[in-house]
Design a protein around this motif. Sequence first.
Motif, PDB file in Angstrom:
ATOM      1  N   ALA A   1       6.757   5.689   5.848  1.00 31.39           N
ATOM      2  CA  ALA A   1       6.949   4.676   6.899  1.00 31.39           C
ATOM      3  C   ALA A   1       6.602   3.318   6.292  1.00 31.39           C
ATOM      4  N   ALA A   2       7.084   2.265   6.911  1.00 35.18           N
ATOM      5  CA  ALA A   2       6.771   0.917   6.406  1.00 35.18           C
ATOM      6  C   ALA A   2       5.270   0.679   6.546  1.00 35.18           C
ATOM      7  N   MET A   3       4.713  -0.082   5.619  1.00 29.44           N
ATOM      8  CA  MET A   3       3.300  -0.440   5.774  1.00 29.44           C
ATOM      9  C   MET A   3       3.000  -1.759   5.078  1.00 29.44           C
ATOM     10  N   GLN A   4       1.869  -2.325   5.457  1.00 31.35           N
ATOM     11  CA  GLN A   4       1.445  -3.581   4.849  1.00 31.35           C
ATOM     12  C   GLN A   4       0.231  -3.317   3.965  1.00 31.35           C
ATOM     13  N   VAL A   5       0.284  -3.776   2.719  1.00 28.62           N
ATOM     14  CA  VAL A   5      -0.878  -3.668   1.830  1.00 28.62           C
ATOM     15  C   VAL A   5      -1.232  -5.091   1.436  1.00 28.62           C
ATOM     16  N   GLY A   6      -2.375  -5.574   1.883  1.00 32.68           N
ATOM     17  CA  GLY A   6      -2.725  -6.977   1.645  1.00 32.68           C
ATOM     18  C   GLY A   6      -1.631  -7.872   2.207  1.00 32.68           C
ATOM     19  N   ARG A   7      -1.059  -8.732   1.344  1.00 32.30           N
ATOM     20  CA  ARG A   7      -0.012  -9.653   1.804  1.00 32.30           C
ATOM     21  C   ARG A   7       1.382  -9.033   1.692  1.00 32.30           C
ATOM     22  N   HIS A   8       1.457  -7.813   1.182  1.00 34.48           N
ATOM     23  CA  HIS A   8       2.773  -7.244   0.877  1.00 34.48           C
ATOM     24  C   HIS A   8       3.284  -6.328   1.977  1.00 34.48           C
ATOM     25  N   GLU A   9       4.527  -6.589   2.396  1.00 31.79           N
ATOM     26  CA  GLU A   9       5.201  -5.702   3.357  1.00 31.79           C
ATOM     27  C   GLU A   9       6.001  -4.702   2.544  1.00 31.79           C
ATOM     28  N   LEU A  10       5.714  -3.419   2.700  1.00 23.13           N
ATOM     29  CA  LEU A  10       6.459  -2.408   1.947  1.00 23.13           C
ATOM     30  C   LEU A  10       7.303  -1.591   2.916  1.00 23.13           C
ATOM     31  N   SER A  11       8.569  -1.349   2.543  1.00 22.76           N
ATOM     32  CA  SER A  11       9.444  -0.620   3.473  1.00 22.76           C
ATOM     33  C   SER A  11       9.354   0.887   3.221  1.00 22.76           C
ATOM     34  N   ALA A  12       9.769   1.661   4.211  1.00 27.51           N
ATOM     35  CA  ALA A  12       9.783   3.125   4.081  1.00 27.51           C
ATOM     36  C   ALA A  12      10.638   3.489   2.874  1.00 27.51           C
ATOM     37  N   GLY A  13      10.236   4.505   2.145  1.00 27.19           N
ATOM     38  CA  GLY A  13      11.009   4.941   0.987  1.00 27.19           C
ATOM     39  C   GLY A  13      10.552   4.303  -0.319  1.00 27.19           C
ATOM     40  N   THR A  14       9.684   3.269  -0.237  1.00 28.91           N
ATOM     41  CA  THR A  14       9.220   2.614  -1.476  1.00 28.91           C
ATOM     42  C   THR A  14       8.350   3.580  -2.282  1.00 28.91           C
ATOM     43  N   SER A  15       8.589   3.616  -3.595  1.00 32.70           N
ATOM     44  CA  SER A  15       7.704   4.404  -4.470  1.00 32.70           C
ATOM     45  C   SER A  15       6.549   3.525  -4.884  1.00 32.70           C
ATOM     46  N   ILE A  16       5.341   4.026  -4.737  1.00 28.92           N
ATOM     47  CA  ILE A  16       4.196   3.209  -5.159  1.00 28.92           C
ATOM     48  C   ILE A  16       3.332   3.970  -6.162  1.00 28.92           C
ATOM     49  N   THR A  17       2.682   3.188  -7.001  1.00 35.67           N
ATOM     50  CA  THR A  17       1.721   3.759  -7.938  1.00 35.67           C
ATOM     51  C   THR A  17       0.335   3.371  -7.452  1.00 35.67           C
ATOM     52  N   ILE A  18      -0.536   4.362  -7.338  1.00 31.39           N
ATOM     53  CA  ILE A  18      -1.885   4.116  -6.818  1.00 31.39           C
ATOM     54  C   ILE A  18      -2.846   4.024  -7.998  1.00 31.39           C
ATOM     55  N   GLY A  19      -3.663   2.996  -8.040  1.00 30.92           N
ATOM     56  CA  GLY A  19      -4.633   2.843  -9.134  1.00 30.92           C
ATOM     57  C   GLY A  19      -5.949   3.515  -8.765  1.00 30.92           C
ATOM     58  N   ILE A  20      -6.056   4.795  -9.108  1.00 29.69           N
ATOM     59  CA  ILE A  20      -7.279   5.539  -8.760  1.00 29.69           C
ATOM     60  C   ILE A  20      -8.496   4.907  -9.448  1.00 29.69           C
ATOM     61  N   GLY A  21      -8.327   4.560 -10.722  1.00 28.54           N
ATOM     62  CA  GLY A  21      -9.439   3.976 -11.478  1.00 28.54           C
ATOM     63  C   GLY A  21      -9.914   2.678 -10.858  1.00 28.54           C
ATOM     64  N   ALA A  22      -8.964   1.858 -10.374  1.00 30.04           N
ATOM     65  CA  ALA A  22      -9.332   0.580  -9.745  1.00 30.04           C
ATOM     66  C   ALA A  22     -10.064   0.838  -8.436  1.00 30.04           C
ATOM     67  N   ALA A  23      -9.556   1.791  -7.643  1.00 29.80           N
ATOM     68  CA  ALA A  23     -10.217   2.103  -6.365  1.00 29.80           C
ATOM     69  C   ALA A  23     -11.653   2.562  -6.604  1.00 29.80           C
ATOM     70  N   ASN A  24     -11.852   3.283  -7.704  1.00 28.78           N
ATOM     71  CA  ASN A  24     -13.187   3.810  -7.998  1.00 28.78           C
ATOM     72  C   ASN A  24     -14.161   2.741  -8.493  1.00 28.78           C
ATOM     73  N   ARG A  25     -13.639   1.542  -8.745  1.00 25.70           N
ATOM     74  CA  ARG A  25     -14.545   0.427  -9.105  1.00 25.70           C
ATOM     75  C   ARG A  25     -14.439  -0.686  -8.076  1.00 25.70           C
ATOM     76  N   ASP A  26     -14.070  -0.344  -6.865  1.00 24.45           N
ATOM     77  CA  ASP A  26     -13.892  -1.348  -5.816  1.00 24.45           C
ATOM     78  C   ASP A  26     -15.268  -1.854  -5.356  1.00 24.45           C
ATOM     79  N   PRO A  27     -15.546  -3.151  -5.550  1.00 25.16           N
ATOM     80  CA  PRO A  27     -16.877  -3.657  -5.184  1.00 25.16           C
ATOM     81  C   PRO A  27     -17.144  -3.579  -3.683  1.00 25.16           C
ATOM     82  N   ALA A  28     -16.091  -3.475  -2.864  1.00 28.40           N
ATOM     83  CA  ALA A  28     -16.326  -3.361  -1.421  1.00 28.40           C
ATOM     84  C   ALA A  28     -16.845  -1.962  -1.074  1.00 28.40           C
ATOM     85  N   GLN A  29     -16.656  -1.036  -1.977  1.00 31.61           N
ATOM     86  CA  GLN A  29     -17.041   0.353  -1.714  1.00 31.61           C
ATOM     87  C   GLN A  29     -18.286   0.769  -2.506  1.00 31.61           C
ATOM     88  N   PHE A  30     -18.405   0.218  -3.743  1.00 33.34           N
ATOM     89  CA  PHE A  30     -19.486   0.651  -4.636  1.00 33.34           C
ATOM     90  C   PHE A  30     -20.320  -0.549  -5.072  1.00 33.34           C
TER      91      PHE A  30
END
Length: 307
Positions: A203-232
Amino acid sequence: MGALNQRAIARMEAGVTSLVDGLLERMAGETQGGRTFDLIEGFAAQIPVEVIGNLLEVPRAERGPLREWSLAILSGLEPAPSAEVLARGNRAVVEFLAFLRDLVAARRKHPGDAETDVLTRLIQGEADGERLSEAELLHNCIFLLNAGHETTTNLIGNGVWLLLTHPVEFARLREDPGLLPAAVEEMLRYDGSIQLNNRRLSAAMQVGRHELSAGTSITIGIGAANRDPAQFPAPERFDIGRKPNRHVAFGQGEHACAGMNVARLEARIAIGRLAARFPHLSLAGAPVRDRRVRFRGFRMLPVGLAG
Ligand code: HEM
């Protein structure tokens, strides 16, 4: 999933411990007289191939090519593999499929214990569930080997490297081995073996300032998420006692890693027994990093026993 539940994991413990102790014994012999030892080839890589081989009950004498197939296939999953890497990966799939067809035919004739043998379970299907087609069955076996092999080798290799390059944390672990489970979680967070994952948006979604449409392929940065200062707090600090530690090294949700507790068991036993047996383990040369971006680990990690 049924074959990888807590009961099944508990049953694996004694076998993994004796495998690890045997490898440590060999390492003790090979590091005598100040000789160096490649922790990846001689230790970390030896453990998961046996564990997955046992899960699928691949006869021991036939396990030889499993590691090379797995390395070749996973290299083909890089974001931009060269034609040669892709061809090698595809060749490995063809060879592996031929191997599995024979293995599956033999298992159909002589089924194993449906409680412990994952292959027999996949062949028979769940009591009131779907049966897998032949292609699904074979490709799930390939997936299982690939998912559980290099990832766990690299968790052990990265974990040991982190301890060797953070001597205060290594000493802390030696003094308090009860920290081991938390230390493994921190190794997964700080230097996880899978850095990228992929999704296609349903489904369409918004990530930060980006509007992404349904069907978009995305790459998730697991390593970046694991060093997210808002979380750790202090995300760049390797802290083996970190709590809470809600990392996403195994993904999350419905498709989170099915083998996470197998990987945790292997890492705990391998790293715990290594640290106890060789408190003076040290780096004995420049490690060679694997340069792929999806998978993080070492090709070679030379160690020795100082003192
Ligand atoms: C340190 C070791 C490991 C790491 C870091 C790891 C990581 C992951 C990640 C990130 C995913 C994808 C999750 C998602 O897409 O949301 C995954 C899926 C999976 N992993 Fe692992 N894994 C490890 C070891 C293992 C082992 C040892 C096994 C099997 C014995 C295994 C079996 C699987 C399977 C079957 C899936 C697919 C689950 C699904 O799609 O429902 N993994 N793993």
